[in-house]
Every structure is written in structure tokens, then in C-alpha cells.
Design a protein around this motif. Structure first.
Motif, PDB file in Angstrom:
ATOM      1  N   VAL A   9       8.162 106.331  45.453  1.00 53.88           N
ATOM      2  CA  VAL A   9       9.280 105.565  44.898  1.00 53.88           C
ATOM      3  C   VAL A   9      10.452 105.505  45.869  1.00 53.88           C
ATOM      4  O   VAL A   9      11.349 104.676  45.705  1.00 53.88           O
ATOM      5  CB  VAL A   9       9.742 106.130  43.539  1.00 53.88           C
ATOM      6  N   ILE A  10      10.456 106.390  46.868  1.00 54.60           N
ATOM      7  CA  ILE A  10      11.461 106.327  47.929  1.00 54.60           C
ATOM      8  C   ILE A  10      10.718 106.359  49.262  1.00 54.60           C
ATOM      9  O   ILE A  10       9.903 107.248  49.502  1.00 54.60           O
ATOM     10  CB  ILE A  10      12.447 107.511  47.858  1.00 54.60           C
ATOM     11  N   GLU A  11      11.014 105.383  50.114  1.00 53.59           N
ATOM     12  CA  GLU A  11      10.414 105.333  51.442  1.00 53.59           C
ATOM     13  C   GLU A  11      11.515 105.072  52.465  1.00 53.59           C
ATOM     14  O   GLU A  11      12.255 104.091  52.357  1.00 53.59           O
ATOM     15  CB  GLU A  11       9.349 104.238  51.512  1.00 53.59           C
ATOM     16  N   VAL A  12      11.616 105.954  53.432  1.00 49.08           N
ATOM     17  CA  VAL A  12      12.658 105.876  54.453  1.00 49.08           C
ATOM     18  C   VAL A  12      11.971 105.861  55.816  1.00 49.08           C
ATOM     19  O   VAL A  12      11.158 106.742  56.106  1.00 49.08           O
ATOM     20  CB  VAL A  12      13.618 107.075  54.355  1.00 49.08           C
ATOM     21  N   THR A  13      12.301 104.873  56.645  1.00 51.71           N
ATOM     22  CA  THR A  13      11.649 104.734  57.941  1.00 51.71           C
ATOM     23  C   THR A  13      12.691 104.488  59.028  1.00 51.71           C
ATOM     24  O   THR A  13      13.431 103.490  58.973  1.00 51.71           O
ATOM     25  CB  THR A  13      10.654 103.563  57.934  1.00 51.71           C
ATOM     26  N   ARG A  27      20.006 109.845  62.536  1.00 49.43           N
ATOM     27  CA  ARG A  27      19.403 109.412  63.797  1.00 49.43           C
ATOM     28  C   ARG A  27      17.881 109.268  63.687  1.00 49.43           C
ATOM     29  O   ARG A  27      17.134 110.129  64.132  1.00 49.43           O
ATOM     30  CB  ARG A  27      19.738 110.423  64.900  1.00 49.43           C
ATOM     31  N   GLY A  28      17.450 108.202  63.046  1.00 50.71           N
ATOM     32  CA  GLY A  28      16.020 107.937  62.997  1.00 50.71           C
ATOM     33  C   GLY A  28      15.253 108.776  62.006  1.00 50.71           C
ATOM     34  O   GLY A  28      14.156 109.271  62.311  1.00 50.71           O
ATOM     35  N   VAL A  29      15.788 108.947  60.804  1.00 50.37           N
ATOM     36  CA  VAL A  29      15.169 109.789  59.771  1.00 50.37           C
ATOM     37  C   VAL A  29      14.067 109.017  59.043  1.00 50.37           C
ATOM     38  O   VAL A  29      14.249 107.854  58.680  1.00 50.37           O
ATOM     39  CB  VAL A  29      16.233 110.263  58.761  1.00 50.37           C
ATOM     40  N   SER A  30      12.926 109.681  58.826  1.00 46.56           N
ATOM     41  CA  SER A  30      11.810 109.084  58.077  1.00 46.56           C
ATOM     42  C   SER A  30      11.236 110.113  57.109  1.00 46.56           C
ATOM     43  O   SER A  30      10.997 111.255  57.497  1.00 46.56           O
ATOM     44  CB  SER A  30      10.698 108.622  59.023  1.00 46.56           C
ATOM     45  N   GLY A  58      22.302 102.883  48.013  1.00 50.74           N
ATOM     46  CA  GLY A  58      22.759 101.511  48.215  1.00 50.74           C
ATOM     47  C   GLY A  58      24.245 101.380  48.387  1.00 50.74           C
ATOM     48  O   GLY A  58      24.798 100.278  48.256  1.00 50.74           O
ATOM     49  N   LEU A  59      24.933 102.478  48.704  1.00 55.10           N
ATOM     50  CA  LEU A  59      26.389 102.435  48.858  1.00 55.10           C
ATOM     51  C   LEU A  59      26.809 101.885  50.212  1.00 55.10           C
ATOM     52  O   LEU A  59      27.985 101.587  50.427  1.00 55.10           O
ATOM     53  CB  LEU A  59      26.974 103.834  48.662  1.00 55.10           C
ATOM     54  N   ALA A  60      25.869 101.790  51.148  1.00 56.68           N
ATOM     55  CA  ALA A  60      26.153 101.235  52.479  1.00 56.68           C
ATOM     56  C   ALA A  60      24.850 100.724  53.068  1.00 56.68           C
ATOM     57  O   ALA A  60      23.764 101.103  52.628  1.00 56.68           O
ATOM     58  CB  ALA A  60      26.777 102.302  53.386  1.00 56.68           C
ATOM     59  N   ARG A  61      24.976  99.852  54.068  1.00 55.46           N
ATOM     60  CA  ARG A  61      23.803  99.350  54.768  1.00 55.46           C
ATOM     61  C   ARG A  61      23.517 100.241  55.985  1.00 55.46           C
ATOM     62  O   ARG A  61      24.441 100.653  56.677  1.00 55.46           O
ATOM     63  CB  ARG A  61      24.028  97.906  55.241  1.00 55.46           C
ATOM     64  N   PRO A  62      22.262 100.507  56.261  1.00 53.70           N
ATOM     65  CA  PRO A  62      21.948 101.319  57.444  1.00 53.70           C
ATOM     66  C   PRO A  62      22.205 100.552  58.734  1.00 53.70           C
ATOM     67  O   PRO A  62      22.136  99.309  58.760  1.00 53.70           O
ATOM     68  CB  PRO A  62      20.451 101.622  57.272  1.00 53.70           C
ATOM     69  N   ALA A  63      22.491 101.290  59.803  1.00 50.29           N
ATOM     70  CA  ALA A  63      22.663 100.668  61.115  1.00 50.29           C
ATOM     71  C   ALA A  63      21.307 100.342  61.728  1.00 50.29           C
ATOM     72  O   ALA A  63      21.218  99.540  62.664  1.00 50.29           O
ATOM     73  CB  ALA A  63      23.442 101.605  62.035  1.00 50.29           C
ATOM     74  N   GLY A  64      20.270 100.950  61.202  1.00 43.45           N
ATOM     75  CA  GLY A  64      18.921 100.696  61.695  1.00 43.45           C
ATOM     76  C   GLY A  64      17.919 101.326  60.757  1.00 43.45           C
ATOM     77  O   GLY A  64      18.251 102.176  59.934  1.00 43.45           O
ATOM     78  N   GLY A  65      16.666 100.896  60.870  1.00 43.72           N
ATOM     79  CA  GLY A  65      15.633 101.444  60.003  1.00 43.72           C
ATOM     80  C   GLY A  65      15.578 100.738  58.663  1.00 43.72           C
ATOM     81  O   GLY A  65      16.234  99.705  58.447  1.00 43.72           O
ATOM     82  N   GLN A  66      14.827 101.320  57.753  1.00 41.24           N
ATOM     83  CA  GLN A  66      14.597 100.681  56.463  1.00 41.24           C
ATOM     84  C   GLN A  66      14.563 101.695  55.336  1.00 41.24           C
ATOM     85  O   GLN A  66      14.065 102.812  55.505  1.00 41.24           O
ATOM     86  CB  GLN A  66      13.261  99.930  56.508  1.00 41.24           C
ATOM     87  N   VAL A  67      15.104 101.296  54.180  1.00 41.76           N
ATOM     88  CA  VAL A  67      15.071 102.104  52.959  1.00 41.76           C
ATOM     89  C   VAL A  67      14.462 101.268  51.847  1.00 41.76           C
ATOM     90  O   VAL A  67      14.810 100.096  51.686  1.00 41.76           O
ATOM     91  CB  VAL A  67      16.491 102.543  52.529  1.00 41.76           C
ATOM     92  N   ARG A  68      13.566 101.882  51.091  1.00 38.44           N
ATOM     93  CA  ARG A  68      13.031 101.242  49.899  1.00 38.44           C
ATOM     94  C   ARG A  68      13.078 102.242  48.747  1.00 38.44           C
ATOM     95  O   ARG A  68      12.592 103.365  48.872  1.00 38.44           O
ATOM     96  CB  ARG A  68      11.586 100.772  50.114  1.00 38.44           C
ATOM     97  N   VAL A  69      13.689 101.823  47.649  1.00 39.60           N
ATOM     98  CA  VAL A  69      13.735 102.622  46.425  1.00 39.60           C
ATOM     99  C   VAL A  69      13.111 101.788  45.323  1.00 39.60           C
ATOM    100  O   VAL A  69      13.556 100.658  45.071  1.00 39.60           O
ATOM    101  CB  VAL A  69      15.186 103.011  46.053  1.00 39.60           C
TER     102      VAL A  69
END
Length: 325
Positions: A9-13, A27-30, A58-69
Motif C-alpha cells: 500500500v506504500i511504495e517509495v522509489t 537522498r534516494g530512499v526506497s 502528500g504535504l510536499a512534492r519530492p525533488a526526485g523519485g516516486q511515492v505511491r500510497v
């Protein structure tokens, strides 16, 4: 249910977060979080825990990478994700003149399908404080109010940022039990905490953040297993370290001696302890002060922090030497 929501349900790349001035806090957390599990983010102050969680909320946009909830971008698709999540921030910032009941009622008006305020206040042990103004609550009671409001929407995913800060031992235990009940009912919980025993007790899996990167991840047992176990005892009178069985044969990888006290380190605790006790039994000896224990999460956490810092310092020194050359 969408297929991508079924398992994780949470995917961070490759997640990155950069603040003004160019400071890179994440710094590049997955990592990923499965449905119906408790996942803990650990780290020292400034490690990037809250910065990461705010991106997941969802309180801010990432500078890079992807978040899915729940299969969605929590910032771009906030209207879809927010009604299905509960958020407990480090500080709620509620109007101090409102009572507990009034605060819950106000918050319920902003939540889709809110549960009765009395239900959530009872669940966190605040029923008896319903008529008390927020400014009169103790720090621990305010944290419980924060948790109650996070539960109003009966969330599928619950974000808890330092949920037991300020609670006494009884309040902490009650919160732990509530988190277990939520998990058992199918709620996915992601929490940050400074209390390592909290993560060890609650988390199905965890990640240790250090300087904005993940230094270790896995179950609490997997993370602690990377650190050696310990055996300590007092040498019997008339005996010396050399009188012990060969330490290598016991699976001992390190040792130190402080007066008559011997401390052994091993990754094969049963083998080492059995060999030592068999030797003592055959010799008719009593090993006073015998202490046999596996590594704790705290020891693993501190070792990871030391090792990671040392590796980064060495890398920086090497880069500086190359630049100077």
C-alpha cells in the motif's frame, strides 16, 4: 481493489527531498510497506524521518523519485488518498480554548465518514477529559488527542510521527496495544519513533535512516542478527583466559577482558554458550556473573550509525585527497 494496492500500500522509489539552500534531507530512499503491517522508520535527529513521512502524506512534492500510497501519488491525487489515510503529526497545534470534545467535533467536520467523536476519545482513554480545554491537557494527553483525531476517519493507512513522545509508561503501553489492534484489524501503520524498544515491540519490519539514506532494513530480528551476541562472566579464581576452550572453536569472533571479567562476542550464540558451559561443567566450575544475550535493536542501531558515519567520512577524505592531487 486495484492490483497494485493488493500487496504494497506504500511504495517509495529513489525518493529525494531538497530544502532551500540545497540541503538534501532525503537522498534516494526506497522501501515498501505491505497491507496490514506496522512499518517503523528509525533514525537520529536529522536523519530524514519526518521529511520522508511528509512526502508520503502528500504535504510536499519530492525533488526526485516516486511515492505511491494506495496506488496513487499522495500529492497529485490528494483528494483520492487523503480520505483513506490518518495522520498524526509531531504537534497538532489545536486551538487551546476549545474543549477536547469540541476539538474532535471540529475535526470530524473535515473528515469523510467520520466515526462518532465519543468512540475515538474512548479508544485513546480521553473520555473523562471531553469537557477539558486543550490548554489544560498534559503533553501526554495532547498526544492522545492527536491520535484520536487521526483515527476519526477509520483510515486504511495510518501515519504516526513520534506517537508516544511525552507519554508516561502506562500511556505508551496503551498506545502500543491500540496500534496492535489496528494492525490486526487490517490497518497499515507507518510510524517514526526515537524509542527503539517501541520499534522492536511493534514493527513487523523497519528501516533505519542515517543522513537521509536507508542504512538497514528488514524485520527487527533480521536487523539485530547482523550484530554479534555477547557472553560475559567472571573467570573462576586460579583460571585465566588461556584456560578456556579455544575461542575459535566456540565460534567467538572477538573478546575483551576487564580484570577477571571476560566478554565474548559471537554470531553463533548457542554454539558458544554450549561449549563454554560444557567446559565449566566438566571442570566443576561456577561461572559467576554469567550473562548471555543476543544483540538488541539499540546496539544494532548504534553500530549502523557508527559504521555508516565512518564509511562516509572515509569516502569524503578520499575525495578530498583526489581533488588536492
Amino acid at each position: 481493489m486495484d492490483n497494485d494496492e493488493h500487496e504494497h500500500v506504500i511504495e517509495v522509489t529513489g525518493l529525494r527531498r531538497v530544502y532551500g539552500g540545497g540541503f538534501e534531507a532525503v537522498r534516494g530512499v526506497s522501501f515498501s510497506v505491505r497491507r496490514g503491517e506496522v512499518f517503523a522508520l528509525l533514525g537520529t535527529n536529522g536523519a530524514g524521518k519526518t521529511s520522508t513521512v511528509e512526502l508520503l502524506e502528500g504535504l510536499a512534492r519530492p525533488a526526485g523519485g516516486q511515492v505511491r500510497v494506495l496506488g496513487h501519488d499522495p500529492c497529485a491525487d490528494r483528494a483520492v488518498v487523503r480520505p483513506r489515510t490518518g495522520v498524526m503529526l509531531q504537534e497538532g497545534g489545536f486551538p487551546s480554548e476549545l474543549t477536547v470534545a469540541e476539538t474532535a467535533r471540529m475535526w470530524a467536520g473535515c473528515v469523510s465518514g467520520a466515526r462518532p467523536e465519543s468512540d475515538v476519545l474512548e479508544r485513546v482513554g480521553l473520555s473523562g477529559k471531553a469537557g477539558v480545554r486543550v490548554k489544560q491537557l498534559s503533553g501526554g494527553e495532547r498526544r492522545r488527542l492527536d491520535l484520536a483525531l487521526a483515527l476519526l476517519g477509520d483510515p486504511e493507512v495510518l501515519f504516526l510521527d513520534e506517537p508516544t513522545t511525552g507519554l508516561d509508561a502506562e500511556g505508551r503501553q496503551a498506545t502500543w496495544q491500540l496500534v496492535r489492534e489496528l494492525r490486526d484489524a487490517g490497518t497499515t501503520v507507518l510510524l517514526t519513533t526515537h524509542y527503539l524498544e517501541e520499534a522492536e515491540d511493534l514493527a513487523d519490519r523497519l528501516a533505519i535512516l542515517h543522513e537521509g539514506r536507508i542504512a538497514a532494513t528488514g524485520t527487527p530480528a533480521e536487523v539485530t542478527a547482523a550484530q554479534p551476541s555477547r557472553i560475559s562472566f567472571r573467570l573462576p579464581d586460579g583460571y585465566f583466559l588461556g584456560d578456556l576452550p579455544p575461542l575459535g572453536e566456540l565460534g567467538v569472533i572477538g573478546h575483551d577482558v576487564d580484570g577477571r571479567v571476560v566478554r565474548l562476542r559471537t554470531r553463533e550464540l548457542q554454539r558458544a554458550a554450549t561449549g563454554l558451559l560444557v567446559w565449566a561443567e566438566r571442570a566443576g566450575l561456577e561461572l559467576r556473573g554469567l550473562d548471555v544475550r543476543s544483540a538488541s535493536l539499540e546496539e544494532a542501531f548504534l553500530a549502523i550509525a557508527r559504521e555508516t558515519s565512518a564509511a562516509r567520512q572515509a569516502a569524503r577524505a578520499e575525495n578530498e585527497q583526489e581533488y588536492a592531487a
